[in-house]
Design a protein around this motif. Structure first.
Motif, PDB file in Angstrom:
ATOM      1  N   GLN A 188      -2.541   3.392  -6.750  1.00 56.47           N
ATOM      2  CA  GLN A 188      -2.883   3.536  -5.335  1.00 56.47           C
ATOM      3  C   GLN A 188      -3.741   2.355  -4.873  1.00 56.47           C
ATOM      4  N   MET A 189      -4.690   1.950  -5.685  1.00 57.46           N
ATOM      5  CA  MET A 189      -5.529   0.802  -5.342  1.00 57.46           C
ATOM      6  C   MET A 189      -4.678  -0.459  -5.202  1.00 57.46           C
ATOM      7  N   LEU A 190      -3.774  -0.654  -6.133  1.00 58.06           N
ATOM      8  CA  LEU A 190      -2.900  -1.837  -6.074  1.00 58.06           C
ATOM      9  C   LEU A 190      -2.048  -1.838  -4.806  1.00 58.06           C
ATOM     10  N   LYS A 191      -1.628  -0.679  -4.405  1.00 58.94           N
ATOM     11  CA  LYS A 191      -0.754  -0.569  -3.248  1.00 58.94           C
ATOM     12  C   LYS A 191      -1.515  -0.679  -1.924  1.00 58.94           C
ATOM     13  N   GLU A 192      -2.679  -0.073  -1.852  1.00 56.70           N
ATOM     14  CA  GLU A 192      -3.365   0.067  -0.568  1.00 56.70           C
ATOM     15  C   GLU A 192      -4.390  -1.019  -0.261  1.00 56.70           C
ATOM     16  N   ILE A 193      -4.965  -1.622  -1.285  1.00 55.04           N
ATOM     17  CA  ILE A 193      -5.986  -2.647  -1.027  1.00 55.04           C
ATOM     18  C   ILE A 193      -5.292  -3.995  -0.897  1.00 55.04           C
ATOM     19  N   LYS A 194      -5.190  -4.454   0.328  1.00 54.88           N
ATOM     20  CA  LYS A 194      -4.410  -5.665   0.621  1.00 54.88           C
ATOM     21  C   LYS A 194      -5.148  -6.955   0.293  1.00 54.88           C
ATOM     22  N   ASN A 195      -6.458  -6.932   0.364  1.00 55.85           N
ATOM     23  CA  ASN A 195      -7.203  -8.182   0.199  1.00 55.85           C
ATOM     24  C   ASN A 195      -7.794  -8.357  -1.207  1.00 55.85           C
ATOM     25  N   LEU A 196      -7.118  -7.830  -2.195  1.00 59.23           N
ATOM     26  CA  LEU A 196      -7.546  -8.049  -3.578  1.00 59.23           C
ATOM     27  C   LEU A 196      -7.280  -9.499  -3.962  1.00 59.23           C
ATOM     28  N   SER A 197      -8.215 -10.079  -4.660  1.00 55.04           N
ATOM     29  CA  SER A 197      -7.971 -11.430  -5.153  1.00 55.04           C
ATOM     30  C   SER A 197      -6.887 -11.359  -6.230  1.00 55.04           C
ATOM     31  N   LYS A 198      -6.280 -12.478  -6.472  1.00 53.70           N
ATOM     32  CA  LYS A 198      -5.221 -12.527  -7.497  1.00 53.70           C
ATOM     33  C   LYS A 198      -5.784 -12.065  -8.848  1.00 53.70           C
ATOM     34  N   ARG A 199      -6.985 -12.502  -9.143  1.00 61.47           N
ATOM     35  CA  ARG A 199      -7.626 -12.144 -10.419  1.00 61.47           C
ATOM     36  C   ARG A 199      -7.848 -10.635 -10.513  1.00 61.47           C
ATOM     37  N   HIS A 200      -8.365 -10.024  -9.460  1.00 57.60           N
ATOM     38  CA  HIS A 200      -8.614  -8.580  -9.480  1.00 57.60           C
ATOM     39  C   HIS A 200      -7.304  -7.791  -9.549  1.00 57.60           C
ATOM     40  N   ARG A 201      -6.315  -8.283  -8.852  1.00 57.18           N
ATOM     41  CA  ARG A 201      -5.004  -7.620  -8.904  1.00 57.18           C
ATOM     42  C   ARG A 201      -4.452  -7.656 -10.335  1.00 57.18           C
ATOM     43  N   GLU A 202      -4.554  -8.808 -10.977  1.00 54.45           N
ATOM     44  CA  GLU A 202      -4.081  -8.937 -12.363  1.00 54.45           C
ATOM     45  C   GLU A 202      -4.871  -8.021 -13.300  1.00 54.45           C
ATOM     46  N   LEU A 203      -6.169  -7.946 -13.086  1.00 50.64           N
ATOM     47  CA  LEU A 203      -6.993  -7.060 -13.921  1.00 50.64           C
ATOM     48  C   LEU A 203      -6.573  -5.603 -13.753  1.00 50.64           C
ATOM     49  N   LEU A 204      -6.346  -5.189 -12.518  1.00 49.20           N
ATOM     50  CA  LEU A 204      -5.909  -3.813 -12.277  1.00 49.20           C
ATOM     51  C   LEU A 204      -4.533  -3.546 -12.874  1.00 49.20           C
ATOM     52  N   GLU A 205      -3.631  -4.492 -12.739  1.00 51.20           N
ATOM     53  CA  GLU A 205      -2.293  -4.326 -13.301  1.00 51.20           C
ATOM     54  C   GLU A 205      -2.356  -4.232 -14.826  1.00 51.20           C
ATOM     55  N   ASN A 206      -3.185  -5.061 -15.435  1.00 50.44           N
ATOM     56  CA  ASN A 206      -3.352  -5.004 -16.893  1.00 50.44           C
ATOM     57  C   ASN A 206      -3.995  -3.689 -17.320  1.00 50.44           C
ATOM     58  N   HIS A 207      -4.944  -3.241 -16.550  1.00 48.61           N
ATOM     59  CA  HIS A 207      -5.596  -1.964 -16.837  1.00 48.61           C
ATOM     60  C   HIS A 207      -4.573  -0.825 -16.795  1.00 48.61           C
ATOM     61  N   LYS A 208      -3.735  -0.843 -15.784  1.00 52.73           N
ATOM     62  CA  LYS A 208      -2.704   0.185 -15.648  1.00 52.73           C
ATOM     63  C   LYS A 208      -1.748   0.155 -16.841  1.00 52.73           C
TER      64      LYS A 208
END
Length: 74
Positions: A26-46
């Motif tokens: 949900q965070m990956l989908k809804e938070i539009k202004n995530l930095s590339k680094r934070h997005r990658e961290l969340l994706e790896n976490h998932k």
């Protein structure tokens, strides 16, 4: 045995992992202004949670998985 009769075991830990995966998605989908680094961290976490869930699921459902595979191979 029919597919509808097959019941898998879910532990509390597995339920918590599913919730964590859903929240992360949900965070990956809804938070539009995530930095590339934070997005990658969340994706790896998932992915890590998914892998851990898979291991736990297999550990607690050995017989059910065998039955599932038998049903699918008919």
């Amino acid at each position: 045995m029919k597919m509808e009769d097959l019941r898998f075991n879910l532990t509390e830990e597995m339920s918590n992992m599913m919730i964590e995966m859903l929240i992360t998605q949900q965070m990956l989908k809804e938070i539009k202004n995530l930095s590339k680094r934070h997005r990658e961290l969340l994706e790896n976490h998932k992915l890590e949670i998914m892998e851990e869930f898979k291991k736990e699921f297999q550990k607690h459902n050995v017989e059910q998985i065998k039955k599932y595979n038998e049903l699918m191979n008919k």
